[in-house]
Write an enzyme that holds these catalytic residues in place. Structure first.
Site, PDB file in Angstrom:
ATOM      1  N   GLY A  12      -7.162   7.957  -0.622  1.00 18.63           N
ATOM      2  CA  GLY A  12      -5.838   8.262  -1.158  1.00 18.63           C
ATOM      3  C   GLY A  12      -5.383   7.211  -2.149  1.00 18.63           C
ATOM      4  O   GLY A  12      -6.045   6.183  -2.319  1.00 18.63           O
ATOM      5  N   GLN A  13      -4.229   7.450  -2.798  1.00 16.60           N
ATOM      6  CA  GLN A  13      -3.846   6.515  -3.870  1.00 16.60           C
ATOM      7  C   GLN A  13      -3.510   5.116  -3.364  1.00 16.60           C
ATOM      8  O   GLN A  13      -3.891   4.132  -3.973  1.00 16.60           O
ATOM      9  CB  GLN A  13      -2.783   7.071  -4.811  1.00 16.60           C
ATOM     10  CG  GLN A  13      -1.564   7.728  -4.233  1.00 16.60           C
ATOM     11  CD  GLN A  13      -0.584   8.148  -5.334  1.00 16.60           C
ATOM     12  OE1 GLN A  13      -0.831   7.985  -6.524  1.00 16.60           O
ATOM     13  NE2 GLN A  13       0.551   8.681  -4.923  1.00 16.60           N
ATOM     14  N   LEU A  14      -2.848   5.008  -2.204  1.00 18.62           N
ATOM     15  CA  LEU A  14      -2.553   3.674  -1.675  1.00 18.62           C
ATOM     16  C   LEU A  14      -3.783   3.076  -0.990  1.00 18.62           C
ATOM     17  O   LEU A  14      -4.097   1.897  -1.177  1.00 18.62           O
ATOM     18  CB  LEU A  14      -1.373   3.725  -0.696  1.00 18.62           C
ATOM     19  CG  LEU A  14      -1.037   2.384  -0.029  1.00 18.62           C
ATOM     20  CD1 LEU A  14      -0.666   1.322  -1.070  1.00 18.62           C
ATOM     21  CD2 LEU A  14       0.092   2.546   0.994  1.00 18.62           C
ATOM     22  N   ASP A  38     -12.534  11.007  11.625  1.00 23.30           N
ATOM     23  CA  ASP A  38     -11.518  12.046  11.745  1.00 23.30           C
ATOM     24  C   ASP A  38     -10.460  11.524  12.721  1.00 23.30           C
ATOM     25  O   ASP A  38     -10.699  11.472  13.932  1.00 23.30           O
ATOM     26  CB  ASP A  38     -12.163  13.334  12.267  1.00 23.30           C
ATOM     27  CG  ASP A  38     -11.138  14.427  12.537  1.00 23.30           C
ATOM     28  OD1 ASP A  38      -9.933  14.209  12.278  1.00 23.30           O
ATOM     29  OD2 ASP A  38     -11.547  15.504  13.019  1.00 23.30           O
ATOM     30  N   ILE A  39      -9.308  11.116  12.188  1.00 22.75           N
ATOM     31  CA  ILE A  39      -8.307  10.488  13.065  1.00 22.75           C
ATOM     32  C   ILE A  39      -7.750  11.443  14.123  1.00 22.75           C
ATOM     33  O   ILE A  39      -7.175  10.995  15.114  1.00 22.75           O
ATOM     34  CB  ILE A  39      -7.137   9.844  12.267  1.00 22.75           C
ATOM     35  CG1 ILE A  39      -6.335  10.885  11.487  1.00 22.75           C
ATOM     36  CG2 ILE A  39      -7.629   8.707  11.377  1.00 22.75           C
ATOM     37  CD1 ILE A  39      -5.001  10.371  10.953  1.00 22.75           C
ATOM     38  N   ALA A  62      -2.618  10.388   6.135  1.00 19.25           N
ATOM     39  CA  ALA A  62      -1.458  11.189   6.529  1.00 19.25           C
ATOM     40  C   ALA A  62      -1.569  12.589   5.965  1.00 19.25           C
ATOM     41  O   ALA A  62      -2.290  12.829   5.000  1.00 19.25           O
ATOM     42  CB  ALA A  62      -0.167  10.546   6.013  1.00 19.25           C
ATOM     43  N   THR A  64       0.379  14.744   3.843  1.00 18.60           N
ATOM     44  CA  THR A  64       1.493  14.478   2.920  1.00 18.60           C
ATOM     45  C   THR A  64       1.924  15.696   2.110  1.00 18.60           C
ATOM     46  O   THR A  64       2.737  15.579   1.207  1.00 18.60           O
ATOM     47  CB  THR A  64       1.129  13.350   1.928  1.00 18.60           C
ATOM     48  OG1 THR A  64      -0.085  13.713   1.263  1.00 18.60           O
ATOM     49  CG2 THR A  64       0.941  12.024   2.634  1.00 18.60           C
ATOM     50  N   ASP A 104      10.447   7.376   3.377  1.00 22.08           N
ATOM     51  CA  ASP A 104      11.908   7.533   3.317  1.00 22.08           C
ATOM     52  C   ASP A 104      12.348   8.856   3.945  1.00 22.08           C
ATOM     53  O   ASP A 104      13.515   9.026   4.280  1.00 22.08           O
ATOM     54  CB  ASP A 104      12.375   7.473   1.855  1.00 22.08           C
ATOM     55  CG  ASP A 104      11.705   8.522   0.979  1.00 22.08           C
ATOM     56  OD1 ASP A 104      12.339   9.542   0.672  1.00 22.08           O
ATOM     57  OD2 ASP A 104      10.525   8.334   0.613  1.00 22.08           O
ATOM     58  N   TYR A 127       7.501  17.300   7.595  1.00 23.40           N
ATOM     59  CA  TYR A 127       6.791  16.083   7.174  1.00 23.40           C
ATOM     60  C   TYR A 127       7.511  14.845   7.714  1.00 23.40           C
ATOM     61  O   TYR A 127       6.898  13.990   8.359  1.00 23.40           O
ATOM     62  CB  TYR A 127       6.688  16.024   5.643  1.00 23.40           C
ATOM     63  CG  TYR A 127       6.237  14.691   5.107  1.00 23.40           C
ATOM     64  CD1 TYR A 127       4.948  14.222   5.354  1.00 23.40           C
ATOM     65  CD2 TYR A 127       7.103  13.894   4.356  1.00 23.40           C
ATOM     66  CE1 TYR A 127       4.528  12.984   4.876  1.00 23.40           C
ATOM     67  CE2 TYR A 127       6.688  12.660   3.867  1.00 23.40           C
ATOM     68  CZ  TYR A 127       5.411  12.204   4.134  1.00 23.40           C
ATOM     69  OH  TYR A 127       5.003  10.979   3.664  1.00 23.40           O
TER      70      TYR A 127
END
Length: 289
Positions: A12-14, A38-39, A62, A64, A104, A127
Site C-alpha cells: 500500500g502507499q504508506l 493473510d491477516i 486495512a 480502505t 479520522d 469503514y
C-alpha cells in the site's frame, strides 16, 4: 538503531513508503502483503510474525474501500477488526511493539473544533466503525501499542487524490470539488518519518498525525494545480469549481470536519509534521525526479 520490523500492507502507499525508509535506516524488514501473510487467518499470522520475531510491527493493512464497505460489511470487519486482533495477538506473543494505523473516520466529523486524541469517537460509516473496532482490540490485546490516526493520505506509491487531480486537471474542461469538507492532507513520506521516530520510544498511546494546517478538498485541489504548474510545469485545462457534498451523494457518509489536533505529539515532545502545503511541494518535487 537497527532491529527487526514487520510491516503489514507493505504494498500500500504508506506501507511501501515505510518499508523503504526502514531499509534505508538499516532495519531488518519483513514486508508482508496478502501473499506473504493473510491477516484474516489467525494461525498463519501467528506463524509468520512468530517466525520473524520482530521488535516492532507496523500494521498498515486495512480494508480502505470506504463506499464498498457499506455493503460488504463482513469483509470490512474481517480485515479491520478480526485481522487487527490477529496481528495484535501475534505481536504481543512476540513481545513486539505495535503501531496500528487508524483514521479520522473514527469521529463523526460534525464537531466545530479539531478532534483531540481522547475525544469520544462516534464513527458514522462501516469503514470508520470497523477501524474503531480495530483500535479497541489493539488497546485490549497489546501492552505496547501506538494507535496513529491520520487523514487524507497521498504519496508516491499507489493511487490517491493528488495523482487523480493532476490527471483530471489536464483532461477535463470542468472539475467540481467539494468545499464543505475540511481536513489535513498527509504526505506518506512525512507520516513514515514520524512512525520511525515514534516506534523507537515507549511513549505508547493514541496519536493524531497528519501534515499540519487544514483546507477543504477544493482548496487542496487549487493548491495542487498552483504548485504543479510551478514545479512540474503542467498546463491545466480544467476550470475548478467548488461544490457541496450533497451534489455528489456517496454510499458512505464523509466527515465534514476531519481536522485533528496533535495533542499527543506535543505533550510527548515528539516532532510534529510540517504544514500540508510544504508536504505537497515536496511530493511534487519527488514526482519530478
Amino acid at each position: 538503531m537497527g532491529g527487526k520490523v514487520l510491516v503489514t500492507g507493505a504494498a500500500g502507499q504508506l506501507g511501501r513508503e515505510a518499508v523503504l525508509l526502514l531499509e534505508d535506516r538499516g532495519y531488518t524488514v519483513l514486508a508482508c502483503d496478502r501473499q506473504e501473510m493473510d491477516i484474516t487467518d489467525l494461525e498463519q499470522t501467528g506463524t509468520v510474525i512468530g517466525g520473524f520475531a520482530p521488535d516492532i510491527v507496523i500494521h498498515c493493512a486495512a480494508h480502505t474501500a470506504v463506499d464498498a464497505a457499506e455493503t460488504d460489511i463482513d469483509a470490512a470487519y474481517a480485515i479491520n477488526a478480526a485481522g487487527t486482533r490477529n496481528v495484535a495477538l501475534a505481536a504481543e506473543k512476540a513481545g513486539a511493539k505495535l503501531i496500528y494505523i487508524s483514521t479520522d473516520y473514527v469521529f463523526d466529523g460534525q464537531g466545530e473544533r479539531p478532534y483531540h486524541e481522547y475525544d469520544n469517537t462516534a464513527p458514522k460509516s462501516i469503514y470508520g466503525k470497523s477501524k474503531r473496532a480495530g483500535e479497541i482490540l489493539v488497546q485490549s490485546l497489546s501492552s505496547k501499542f501506538f494507535i496513529v490516526r491520520t487523514s487524507w493520505v497521498y504519496g508516491k506509491y499507489g493511487n490517491n487524490f493528488v495523482k487523480t487531480m493532476l490527471k483530471l486537471g489536464q483532461e477535463k474542461p470542468l472539475l467540481q470539488v467539494v468545499h464543505d469538507q475540511k481536513g489535513s492532507p498527509t504526505y506518506t513520506a512525512d507520516l513514515a518519518n514520524f512512525l520511525l521516530e515514534l516506534m523507537e520510544t515507549e511513549k505508547y498511546g493514541i496519536y493524531h498525525a497528519s501534515n499540519t494546517e487544514a483546507c477543504s478538498w477544493y482548496e487542496f485541489t487549487q493548491a495542487i494545480f498552483e504548485e504543479a504548474k510551478d514545479i512540474l510545469g503542467l498546463k491545466f485545462t480544467a476550470k475548478l469549481e467548488p461544490c457541496t457534498t450533497e451534489q455528489f451523494p456517496r454510499p458512505a457518509p464523509r466527515p465534514s470536519n476531519s481536522v485533528m489536533e496533535h495533542l499527543s505529539i506535543r505533550t510527548n515532545g515528539l516532532t510534529d509534521l510540517r504544514p500540508w502545503r510544504e508536504g505537497l511541494r515536496a511530493f511534487l518535487a519527488e514526482l519530478k525526479d
